[in-house]
Design a protein around this motif. Structure first.
Motif, PDB file in Angstrom:
ATOM      1  N   THR A  32       6.948   8.535   4.523  1.00 27.21           N
ATOM      2  CA  THR A  32       5.710   7.309   4.997  1.00 27.21           C
ATOM      3  C   THR A  32       5.094   7.828   6.945  1.00 27.21           C
ATOM      4  OG1 THR A  32       7.843   5.955   4.434  1.00 27.21           O
ATOM      5  CG2 THR A  32       6.716   5.040   6.433  1.00 27.21           C
ATOM      6  N   ASP A  33       5.269   8.682   6.927  1.00 25.99           N
ATOM      7  CA  ASP A  33       4.896   9.428   7.945  1.00 25.99           C
ATOM      8  C   ASP A  33       3.561   9.808   7.723  1.00 25.99           C
ATOM      9  OD1 ASP A  33       7.073   8.063   9.861  1.00 25.99           O
ATOM     10  OD2 ASP A  33       8.269  10.627   9.820  1.00 25.99           O
ATOM     11  N   GLN A  34       4.506  10.569   6.338  1.00 32.30           N
ATOM     12  CA  GLN A  34       2.635  11.006   6.076  1.00 32.30           C
ATOM     13  C   GLN A  34       1.226  10.020   5.427  1.00 32.30           C
ATOM     14  OE1 GLN A  34       2.712  14.200   5.845  1.00 32.30           O
ATOM     15  NE2 GLN A  34       4.165  13.887   6.634  1.00 32.30           N
ATOM     16  N   PHE A  35       2.107   8.978   4.617  1.00 33.58           N
ATOM     17  CA  PHE A  35       1.397   7.654   4.179  1.00 33.58           C
ATOM     18  C   PHE A  35       0.596   7.487   5.550  1.00 33.58           C
ATOM     19  CE2 PHE A  35       1.305   3.145   4.214  1.00 33.58           C
ATOM     20  CZ  PHE A  35       0.262   3.401   3.350  1.00 33.58           C
ATOM     21  N   TYR A  36       1.402   7.135   6.942  1.00 28.59           N
ATOM     22  CA  TYR A  36       0.959   6.580   8.327  1.00 28.59           C
ATOM     23  C   TYR A  36      -0.518   7.981   8.786  1.00 28.59           C
ATOM     24  CZ  TYR A  36       3.020   1.845   7.917  1.00 28.59           C
ATOM     25  OH  TYR A  36       3.507   0.924   6.837  1.00 28.59           O
ATOM     26  N   ASP A  37       0.221   8.773   8.424  1.00 34.95           N
ATOM     27  CA  ASP A  37      -0.871  10.004   9.180  1.00 34.95           C
ATOM     28  C   ASP A  37      -2.168  10.207   8.399  1.00 34.95           C
ATOM     29  OD1 ASP A  37       1.057  10.546  11.013  1.00 34.95           O
ATOM     30  OD2 ASP A  37       1.788  11.884  10.506  1.00 34.95           O
ATOM     31  N   GLY A  38      -1.969   9.285   6.709  1.00 37.36           N
ATOM     32  CA  GLY A  38      -3.494   9.343   6.204  1.00 37.36           C
ATOM     33  C   GLY A  38      -3.746  10.398   5.633  1.00 37.36           C
ATOM     34  N   LEU A  39      -2.701  11.283   4.930  1.00 42.64           N
ATOM     35  CA  LEU A  39      -2.407  12.065   3.823  1.00 42.64           C
ATOM     36  C   LEU A  39      -2.803  11.605   2.551  1.00 42.64           C
ATOM     37  CD1 LEU A  39      -0.841  14.245   6.288  1.00 42.64           C
ATOM     38  CD2 LEU A  39       0.126  15.031   4.251  1.00 42.64           C
ATOM     39  N   THR A  40      -3.335  12.215   2.310  1.00 40.35           N
ATOM     40  CA  THR A  40      -3.451  11.323   0.468  1.00 40.35           C
ATOM     41  C   THR A  40      -2.835  12.249  -0.238  1.00 40.35           C
ATOM     42  OG1 THR A  40      -4.398  13.661  -0.589  1.00 40.35           O
ATOM     43  CG2 THR A  40      -6.135  12.418   0.332  1.00 40.35           C
ATOM     44  N   PRO A  41      -2.472  10.820  -1.523  1.00 47.06           N
ATOM     45  CA  PRO A  41      -1.262  11.372  -1.899  1.00 47.06           C
ATOM     46  C   PRO A  41      -0.819  12.833  -2.080  1.00 47.06           C
ATOM     47  CG  PRO A  41      -2.069   9.206  -3.058  1.00 47.06           C
ATOM     48  CD  PRO A  41      -2.885   9.591  -2.056  1.00 47.06           C
ATOM     49  N   GLU A  42      -1.755  13.087  -3.083  1.00 53.83           N
ATOM     50  CA  GLU A  42      -1.896  14.668  -3.647  1.00 53.83           C
ATOM     51  C   GLU A  42      -1.760  15.615  -2.068  1.00 53.83           C
ATOM     52  OE1 GLU A  42      -5.079  18.155  -5.758  1.00 53.83           O
ATOM     53  OE2 GLU A  42      -5.679  16.141  -4.943  1.00 53.83           O
ATOM     54  N   GLN A  43      -1.891  15.415  -1.556  1.00 52.52           N
ATOM     55  CA  GLN A  43      -2.018  16.367   0.202  1.00 52.52           C
ATOM     56  C   GLN A  43      -0.478  16.167   0.256  1.00 52.52           C
ATOM     57  OE1 GLN A  43      -4.291  14.666   2.723  1.00 52.52           O
ATOM     58  NE2 GLN A  43      -6.240  16.654   2.587  1.00 52.52           N
ATOM     59  N   ALA A  44       0.188  15.210   0.486  1.00 47.81           N
ATOM     60  CA  ALA A  44       1.868  15.153   0.890  1.00 47.81           C
ATOM     61  C   ALA A  44       2.614  15.097  -0.845  1.00 47.81           C
ATOM     62  CB  ALA A  44       1.778  13.806   0.397  1.00 47.81           C
ATOM     63  N   ALA A  45       1.554  15.648  -1.395  1.00 46.82           N
ATOM     64  CA  ALA A  45       2.575  16.270  -2.604  1.00 46.82           C
ATOM     65  C   ALA A  45       2.850  17.418  -2.583  1.00 46.82           C
ATOM     66  CB  ALA A  45       2.655  15.353  -4.030  1.00 46.82           C
ATOM     67  N   LYS A  46       1.680  18.164  -2.351  1.00 44.60           N
ATOM     68  CA  LYS A  46       1.333  19.769  -1.910  1.00 44.60           C
ATOM     69  C   LYS A  46       2.214  19.941  -0.394  1.00 44.60           C
ATOM     70  CE  LYS A  46      -3.364  20.551  -3.393  1.00 44.60           C
ATOM     71  NZ  LYS A  46      -4.387  20.688  -3.260  1.00 44.60           N
ATOM     72  N   ALA A 104       0.860  -1.032  -0.098  1.00 42.68           N
ATOM     73  CA  ALA A 104       0.022  -0.099   0.123  1.00 42.68           C
ATOM     74  C   ALA A 104       0.575   1.408   0.357  1.00 42.68           C
ATOM     75  CB  ALA A 104      -0.776  -0.532   1.112  1.00 42.68           C
ATOM     76  N   LEU A 105       2.251   1.417   1.021  1.00 44.65           N
ATOM     77  CA  LEU A 105       2.973   2.680   0.954  1.00 44.65           C
ATOM     78  C   LEU A 105       3.968   2.669  -0.647  1.00 44.65           C
ATOM     79  CD1 LEU A 105       4.294   4.665   2.270  1.00 44.65           C
ATOM     80  CD2 LEU A 105       6.049   2.921   2.646  1.00 44.65           C
ATOM     81  N   ILE A 106       3.838   1.495  -1.323  1.00 41.91           N
ATOM     82  CA  ILE A 106       4.500   1.584  -3.000  1.00 41.91           C
ATOM     83  C   ILE A 106       3.392   2.110  -3.613  1.00 41.91           C
ATOM     84  CG2 ILE A 106       5.540   0.254  -4.352  1.00 41.91           C
ATOM     85  CD1 ILE A 106       6.621  -1.653  -1.944  1.00 41.91           C
TER      86      ILE A 106
END
Length: 66
Positions: A48-62, A14-16
């Motif tokens: 990885t932290d952003q993934f487990y914190d529940g950010l969407t891919p778009e939010q993490a990219a921003k 899922a992380l990948i």
């Protein structure tokens, strides 16, 4: 002797997938594919932290582009 295929756990898979989606948003934001991949590799713990914190891919990219 055949090489044993490594089986990844569902969280890792899922992380990948999530990082692959982040990559697309980084490219859409102006990075080249190589730059996006390098940034994710360099900042893998942060992503990885952003993934487990529940950010969407778009939010993490921003956040990464900010």
């Amino acid at each position: 002797m055949a090489k044993k295929e490594e089986v990844l756990d569902p969280d890792t898979l899922a992380l990948i997938q999530w990082c692959t989606e982040v990559e697309g948003f980084l490219v859409a934001g102006g990075a080249t594919l190589a730059q996006a991949q390098e940034h994710i590799e360099d900042e893998v713990e942060w992503f990885t932290d952003q993934f487990y914190d529940g950010l969407t891919p778009e939010q993490a990219a921003k956040e990464a582009l900010a």
